[in-house]
Scaffold this active site. Structure first.
Site, PDB file in Angstrom:
ATOM      1  CG  HIS A  84      -2.149  -0.835   1.075  1.00 36.87           C
ATOM      2  ND1 HIS A  84      -2.150  -2.169   1.406  1.00 36.87           N
ATOM      3  CD2 HIS A  84      -3.395  -0.554   0.618  1.00 36.87           C
ATOM      4  CE1 HIS A  84      -3.349  -2.671   1.157  1.00 36.87           C
ATOM      5  NE2 HIS A  84      -4.125  -1.718   0.676  1.00 36.87           N
ATOM      6  CE  LYS A 144      -3.921  -0.507   4.812  1.00 37.66           C
ATOM      7  NZ  LYS A 144      -5.205   0.077   5.228  1.00 37.66           N
TER       8      LYS A 144
HETATM    9  P1  NAD Z   1      -7.577   9.283   5.247  1.00 39.17           P
HETATM   10  O1  NAD Z   1      -6.542   9.379   6.318  1.00 39.17           O
HETATM   11  O2  NAD Z   1      -7.336   9.954   3.939  1.00 39.17           O
HETATM   12  O3  NAD Z   1      -8.981   9.807   5.808  1.00 39.17           O
HETATM   13  C1  NAD Z   1      -9.417   9.583   7.119  1.00 39.17           C
HETATM   14  C2  NAD Z   1     -10.641  10.443   7.402  1.00 39.17           C
HETATM   15  O4  NAD Z   1     -11.053  10.211   8.763  1.00 39.17           O
HETATM   16  C3  NAD Z   1     -10.398  11.948   7.274  1.00 39.17           C
HETATM   17  O5  NAD Z   1     -11.535  12.556   6.712  1.00 39.17           O
HETATM   18  C4  NAD Z   1     -10.261  12.403   8.737  1.00 39.17           C
HETATM   19  O6  NAD Z   1     -10.663  13.753   8.934  1.00 39.17           O
HETATM   20  C5  NAD Z   1     -11.255  11.466   9.408  1.00 39.17           C
HETATM   21  N1  NAD Z   1     -10.968  11.340  10.844  1.00 39.17           N
HETATM   22  C6  NAD Z   1      -9.791  11.008  11.433  1.00 39.17           C
HETATM   23  N2  NAD Z   1      -9.923  11.045  12.773  1.00 39.17           N
HETATM   24  C7  NAD Z   1     -11.204  11.399  13.030  1.00 39.17           C
HETATM   25  C8  NAD Z   1     -11.953  11.611  14.219  1.00 39.17           C
HETATM   26  N3  NAD Z   1     -11.396  11.432  15.439  1.00 39.17           N
HETATM   27  N4  NAD Z   1     -13.259  11.963  14.109  1.00 39.17           N
HETATM   28  C9  NAD Z   1     -13.829  12.109  12.900  1.00 39.17           C
HETATM   29  N5  NAD Z   1     -13.171  11.946  11.727  1.00 39.17           N
HETATM   30  C10 NAD Z   1     -11.871  11.575  11.801  1.00 39.17           C
HETATM   31  O7  NAD Z   1      -7.793   7.720   5.040  1.00 39.17           O
HETATM   32  P2  NAD Z   1      -8.370   6.915   3.773  1.00 39.17           P
HETATM   33  O8  NAD Z   1      -7.241   6.496   2.896  1.00 39.17           O
HETATM   34  O9  NAD Z   1      -9.535   7.651   3.169  1.00 39.17           O
HETATM   35  O10 NAD Z   1      -8.883   5.596   4.501  1.00 39.17           O
HETATM   36  C11 NAD Z   1      -9.828   5.660   5.548  1.00 39.17           C
HETATM   37  C12 NAD Z   1     -10.031   4.262   6.120  1.00 39.17           C
HETATM   38  O11 NAD Z   1     -10.610   3.424   5.117  1.00 39.17           O
HETATM   39  C13 NAD Z   1      -8.746   3.549   6.555  1.00 39.17           C
HETATM   40  O12 NAD Z   1      -9.030   2.737   7.674  1.00 39.17           O
HETATM   41  C14 NAD Z   1      -8.413   2.677   5.351  1.00 39.17           C
HETATM   42  O13 NAD Z   1      -7.612   1.560   5.694  1.00 39.17           O
HETATM   43  C15 NAD Z   1      -9.783   2.274   4.940  1.00 39.17           C
HETATM   44  N6  NAD Z   1      -9.931   1.840   3.541  1.00 39.17           N
HETATM   45  C16 NAD Z   1     -10.872   0.881   3.338  1.00 39.17           C
HETATM   46  C17 NAD Z   1     -11.138   0.467   2.058  1.00 39.17           C
HETATM   47  C18 NAD Z   1     -12.246  -0.530   1.838  1.00 39.17           C
HETATM   48  O14 NAD Z   1     -12.539  -0.869   0.675  1.00 39.17           O
HETATM   49  N7  NAD Z   1     -12.911  -0.977   2.903  1.00 39.17           N
HETATM   50  C19 NAD Z   1     -10.438   1.015   0.969  1.00 39.17           C
HETATM   51  C20 NAD Z   1      -9.491   2.004   1.216  1.00 39.17           C
HETATM   52  C21 NAD Z   1      -9.253   2.423   2.527  1.00 39.17           C
END
Ligand code: NAD
Length: 255
Positions: free
Chosen positions: A144, A148
């Site tokens: 990744h 991440k």
């Molecule tokens: P990112 O770091 O770009 O975004 C995280 C988001 O969470 C941001 O909007 C941030 O403001 C918010 N956030 C963080 N702490 C917070 C809090 N205390 N209260 C409210 N909001 C909060 O991350 P990303 O790349 O968009 O990934 C997000 C999650 O999704 C990760 O866990 C990642 O592993 C997961 N993910 C899952 C899939 C899937 O298909 N299920 C795919 C990609 C990523």
């Protein structure tokens, strides 16, 4: 019109969900949760709030791509305000997973460590291969992007669980997360799950089955995060029609 709330709206996936919802017939973005001012423009009809209850009240379904601690707060809030939830956040602790199960007794919850169709199928193939190739050693490698936070990826752990389950093993007892030094030979049942990080790789998972004289590797590569945002929107559309319970992406895709 299905009203969709987004939690984690300013994140890499959250922003794409907001964009992709514009092209999703019969669905509209109703609310986003934001701890501080958004760094991008949003339609004035959308509620931007730092109150969890307001987000839930304004939404028929909420899609979450945030962080485990944030997801926990969202789940706690739904105990008072049950609202269908699509959870994509990975790296949830045992306590957070229990909370998710508790919430799913009051409302439909779809939890998927990977929203893509390809990975849903890969999980099935891994299960089949792990049974059919009984004597083959199983090793999993995921790659990744450098930002991440959790490792190994939720997807890799789900794939490892499929492999272990197919062989009647407990993943916690057979998972290896690193090898270094004079550690001796590989044991028969162990399943290594290794994580590499770098650059802008969206997500790559390889599940290998290795034997004397031959090996087979099943590989999935995500080339765009839209795979996840579109998958989550498809899941939300499906979930609002379901009764309370915990669902997987395979349920939604009918796999
Ligand atoms: P990112 O770091 O770009 O975004 C995280 C988001 O969470 C941001 O909007 C941030 O403001 C918010 N956030 C963080 N702490 C917070 C809090 N205390 N209260 C409210 N909001 C909060 O991350 P990303 O790349 O968009 O990934 C997000 C999650 O999704 C990760 O866990 C990642 O592993 C997961 N993910 C899952 C899939 C899937 O298909 N299920 C795919 C990609 C990523």
């Amino acid at each position: 019109m299905i009203k969709v709330g987004v939690f984690g709206a300013s994140g890499r996936v959250g922003k794409l969900i907001i964009e992709d919802l514009k092209q999703s017939e019969g669905m509209q973005l109703s609310a986003v949760y934001a701890r501080r001012e958004l760094d991008f423009g949003i339609d004035p009809s959308v509620l931007v709030t730092s109150e969890m209850d307001a987000l839930l009240r304004a939404s028929d379904v909420v899609i979450d791509f945030s962080l485990p601690e944030a997801c926990e707060k969202l789940l706690e809030a739904t105990l008072n305000n049950p609202t269908p939830l699509v959870i994509g956040t990975t790296g949830l602790s045992v306590h957070q997973l229990n909370l998710l199960k508790e919430a799913s007794q009051r409302m439909p919850v779809l939890y998927a460590t990977n929203m893509s169709l390809g990975v849903a199928l890969l999980n099935k193939l891994v299960y089949q291969a792990s049974q059919a190739l009984r004597d083959f050693d199983i090793e999993i490698v995921e790659m990744h992007h450098r930002h991440k936070k959790d490792a190994p990826s939720g997807t890799a752990l789900t794939l490892a669980e499929s492999a272990a389950k197919a062989r009647g093993l407990e993943l916690d007892e057979v998972r290896v997360s690193g090898r270094d030094g004079n550690i001796g030979e590989r044991s028969k049942d162990e399943i290594a799950v290794m994580a590499l990080r770098g650059g802008d790789i969206v997500g790559r998972h390889t599940v290998g089955f290795y034997n004397d004289g031959e090996f087979i590797e099943l590989n999935h590569t995500a080339t765009s995060r839209n795979t996840f945002s579109k998958g989550a929107i498809r899941a939300a559309r499906w979930l609002v029609e379901q009764k309370e319970g915990l669902y997987s992406i395979s349920d939604c895709l009918g796999l």
